[in-house]
Design an enzyme around this catalytic site. Structure first.
Site, PDB file in Angstrom:
ATOM      1  CD  GLU A 163       0.627  -4.424 -11.011  1.00  0.00           C
ATOM      2  OE1 GLU A 163      -0.082  -4.874 -10.092  1.00  0.00           O
ATOM      3  OE2 GLU A 163       1.268  -3.380 -10.918  1.00  0.00           O
ATOM      4  NE  ARG A 170       4.105   2.178  -7.920  1.00  0.00           N
ATOM      5  CZ  ARG A 170       4.068   1.547  -6.749  1.00  0.00           C
ATOM      6  NH1 ARG A 170       3.863   0.251  -6.720  1.00  0.00           N
ATOM      7  NH2 ARG A 170       4.262   2.185  -5.631  1.00  0.00           N
ATOM      8  CE  LYS A 183       0.721  -7.533  -6.832  1.00  0.00           C
ATOM      9  NZ  LYS A 183       1.815  -6.689  -7.335  1.00  0.00           N
TER      10      LYS A 183
END
Length: 737
Positions: free
Chosen positions: A272, A441, A451
């Protein structure tokens, strides 16, 4: 063909899956997963015309989920063996899948497959009975000691035996040798009754199970094909003019890759661009580490006529895409795009005014392939399309130099979730094409993975930093005492799935943590809420040194498996292990009642000292039985004064629990209001045995009857701090793994 996400189709596939014997829950979960649905529909149509027996249907379902993609050419053969009942058990099928993982698309002999899967092997009742007798004879002493809690290995001798028959023989042999099960045989150590803080001492031994782990479970890396075989077609890309790009490695590229890697399998997950590592991540590197190489590749893409600098706004891009029109900047000269791209690198173009885009097949009827450039040349062998694009994708969007992101990177063998786009790009740049697996995920209950939400928790001081043991960040899990092996076992147990609707219960992770720590960490005794007990018939100042086991299976001749604890006339037990009124189902201490102090002696409560309010218990007076003739049911952990008037080792214990009350707090509007106020409870004055005095940061222990703990970095020589990793209670294994 991709499965459409339309209700009529879903109902049609649901009906099809029910006809092969899948239970409704499994069938509905399958319909929600487009990839498994497509595979299962294909399998059913090739194997059976209508419905089939449930046993056959379950095997077909397993094929749809687990069959190796590198051996699709042989799948019809396996299906034929299933529908003809030559392969009729899960064990046989697992052996078949492993066989084809190794075979890939190479030729093979049917007798080799049949031998690997036990086709035609009939295990008679006499064979099973003889194997059971042999195993029981070889392990007779252990069985007599552990009784019905012995772990047998009959299954290994006859892997193709009927499980039902095997269990019947095993049960009958147990009965002949041991007789009827007793109450102690049926007693489970993991089960605790309500209001029963003390526990009955029971030996913990695994129950007999004829199940055998599959080869894939023993070696999960079997799903990866050998690097030397990576010359097959990965995917096919269809263009509007009817041409097809079949993406695969050339012999030269493969040889170059094998020389660079030494023929080893190298894996990694797509990183990411920002955020803190959590349990859903694996190894990460910074894109900026490869910026120059990536920039050079972008330049090469322009030079090859595969990309251009565009000035369309997002709205214009959307409009042109819907009208299947090319960008007005698409055919600008290569030299002009190179100059503009260099200006973008230098920051000479205003932010957001330029984008590097691949040349798109804008006239394609497939909306998901509009990004791909027409490439007339093809290579490799033709195979059916396995994976279709699922989203639009822009190669590079340039804002400022620090925001340059290149989506694909073969240098570090990055696996991406857009296979056709990925392989097209690697093909366009003549780069090595690795295998790609797609995963959803990892979502876990009672926490957040976003996040942004994690950052909010940290910046607003709801938690104590990114490594707070309440968080599912890798740093937080490490500080909590979770091992990498237990995380790997958890991920392996969850399996490979593309369904974004699944959320894994936190109990499942905790189960794997317990399994790992139960085998690897020593035991110790700690009392969280000390209640003083004075032994009146033991002389003050008298100290008895006792040997205490670090491990349940500790051998008496192994000194390293024991540690010393002092037993004096002043000991401390848990406040919750005493009550004024006794009851039939209570195993703790009460007036006039006896309990066993673990590894020490039975004691009997003779007097209770109360405070002035006549309710608060200050102290217990008791007598101990040095002969140990008393056999109480209750067993308590304890800590004693090491010498007269000297308190035991005082430690701080932090009890961590679920961070959120709800299973899916991310769905709540006010998700912060769902924070669990008991997610961290600090006990500042617990008492511990002397063994813990020399513990180092990161050392893990099982505090008997309390849970698993790790020494935290906040510890000082004056005060040790322990974090609870997980409790001893295991609700996951009770509900099924």
């Amino acid at each position: 063909m991709p499965v459409k996400d339309e209700s009529p189709d879903k109902e049609k596939y649901l009906d099809l899956f029910l006809k092969i014997g899948l239970d409704e829950r499994t069938a509905r979960n399958t319909v929600a997963n487009s990839k498994v649905t497509a595979n299962l529909v294909s399998v059913i149509h090739k194997a059976v015309t209508e419905g089939c027996r449930r046993t056959v249907g379950n095997l077909l379902y397993t094929v749809a989920k687990k069959y190796p993609a590198n051996a699709l050419v042989h799948r019809p053969t396996l299906l034929q063996y299933i529908v003809s009942s030559k392969i009729k058990t899960t064990a046989q099928l697992e052996a078949g899948l492993s066989f084809f993982v190794a075979t890939a698309s190479d030729d093979f002999k049917l007798d080799a497959l049949e031998e690997a899967c036990g086709v035609g092997v009939e295990v008679s009742a006499e064979d099973i009975e003889q194997a059971v007798n042999d195993v029981f004879e070889e392990n007779k002493n252990l069985i007599l000691e552990k009784r019905y809690r012995t772990n047998g290995h009959v299954r290994k001798r006859h892997p193709w035996a009927d499980l039902k028959s095997l269990k019947q023989f095993v049960d009958a042999k147990f009965y002949d040798l041991l007789g009827e099960r007793t109450a102690a045989d049926n007693e489970k150590t993991s089960k605790k009754k309500k209001d029963n803080p003390a526990e009955v001492e029971v030996k913990t031994v695994a129950v007999v199970s004829p199940e055998q782990q599959s080869e894939e479970e023993l070696n999960p890396f079997l799903i990866f094909p050998r690097p030397q075989e990576n010359f097959k077609v990965h995917t096919e890309v269809f263009f509007s003019d009817g041409s097809v790009l079949r993406c695969c490695n050339t012999k030269e590229l493969l040889e170059k890759h094998l020389n660079a890697t030494g023929g080893k399998v190298l894996t990694r997950f797509p990183p990411e661009p920002n955020g803190y590592l959590h349990i859903g991540h694996a190894k990460i590197t910074y894109t900026s580490d490869y910026f120059q190489e990536l920039y050079n590749l972008a330049v090469e893409l322009i030079r090859r006529g595969r990309a251009y600098v565009d000035h369309q706004t997002p709205d214009e891009i959307k409009e042109y895409r819907e009208k299947k029109m090319n960008s007005p900047w698409r055919d600008r000269p290569v030299a002009e795009s190179l100059k503009l791209f260099d200006d973008m690198r230098k920051g000479l173009i205003e932010e957001g005014k330029a984008t590097l885009r691949m040349k798109q097949d804008m006239q394609n009827d497939n909306y998901n392939i509009l990004l791909l450039i027409h490439m007339p040349e093809t290579s490799g062998l033709s195979i059916p399309v396995m994976i279709m694009l699922t989203a639009l994708w822009i190669l590079l969007r340039i804002l400022h130099i620090r925001y340059v992101v290149f989506a694909f990177d073969s240098f570090v063998h990055l696996f991406e979730t857009r296979p056709a786009s990925y392989y097209w790009l690697l093909h366009a740049l003549s780069l090595y094409q690795p295998y790609v697996w797609e995963y959803s995920r990892l979502n876990v209950t009672n926490t957040v993975m976003s996040k942004r939400k994690l950052n909010r928790l940290v910046t607003d001081k709801w938690v104590d930093g990114w490594d707070d043991p309440c968080l599912m960040t890798l740093a937080g899990l490490r500080r909590r005492g979770v091992t990498s092996t237990s995380i790997n076992a958890f991920v392996r147990g969850v399996g490979i799935t593309r369904s974004d609707n699944s959320t894994i219960n936190l109990d499942r992770l905790e189960y794997h943590i317990r399994e790992e720590l139960n085998k690897t960490v020593p035991r110790a005794m700690v009392v969280l809420h000390p209640l003083k007990v004075v032994i009146t018939n033991l002389e003050a100042g008298s100290i008895i040194d006792l040997d205490v086991k670090k491990w349940p299976e500790a051998q008496s001749d192994d000194a390293s498996a024991f540690y010393k604890v002092p037993f004096s006339n002043t000991v401390y037990i848990e406040h919750s292990d005493f009550r004024m009124k006794d009851s039939k189902d209570y195993y703790g201490l009460a007036p006039g009642k006896s309990v066993l102090l673990r590894y020490a002696f039975p004691i009997k409560c003779t007097e209770v000292i109360l405070s002035d309010d006549k309710e608060t218990i200050l102290e217990i007076r008791a007598e101990y039985d040095p002969s140990k003739k008393t056999k109480p049911k209750g067993v308590l952990h304890w800590v004693a004064e090491p010498s007269p008037g000297v308190d035991p080792l005082r430690v701080e214990v932090r009890l961590f629990d679920k961070l959120f009350l709800s299973e899916n707090p991310a769905e709540l509007d006010d998700w912060l209001a769902d924070l669990n106020p008991q997610s961290k409870v600090v006990i500042s004055s617990a008492y511990a045995v002397p063994l813990l005095k020399n513990a180092a940061v990161g050392d893990r222990f099982q505090f008997e009857r309390l849970g698993f703990f790790v020494l935290d970095r906040d510890s000082t020589p004056e005060k040790l701090v322990f974090n609870r990793t997980v409790t001893l209670r295991d609700s996951y294994s009770k509900g099924g793994k």
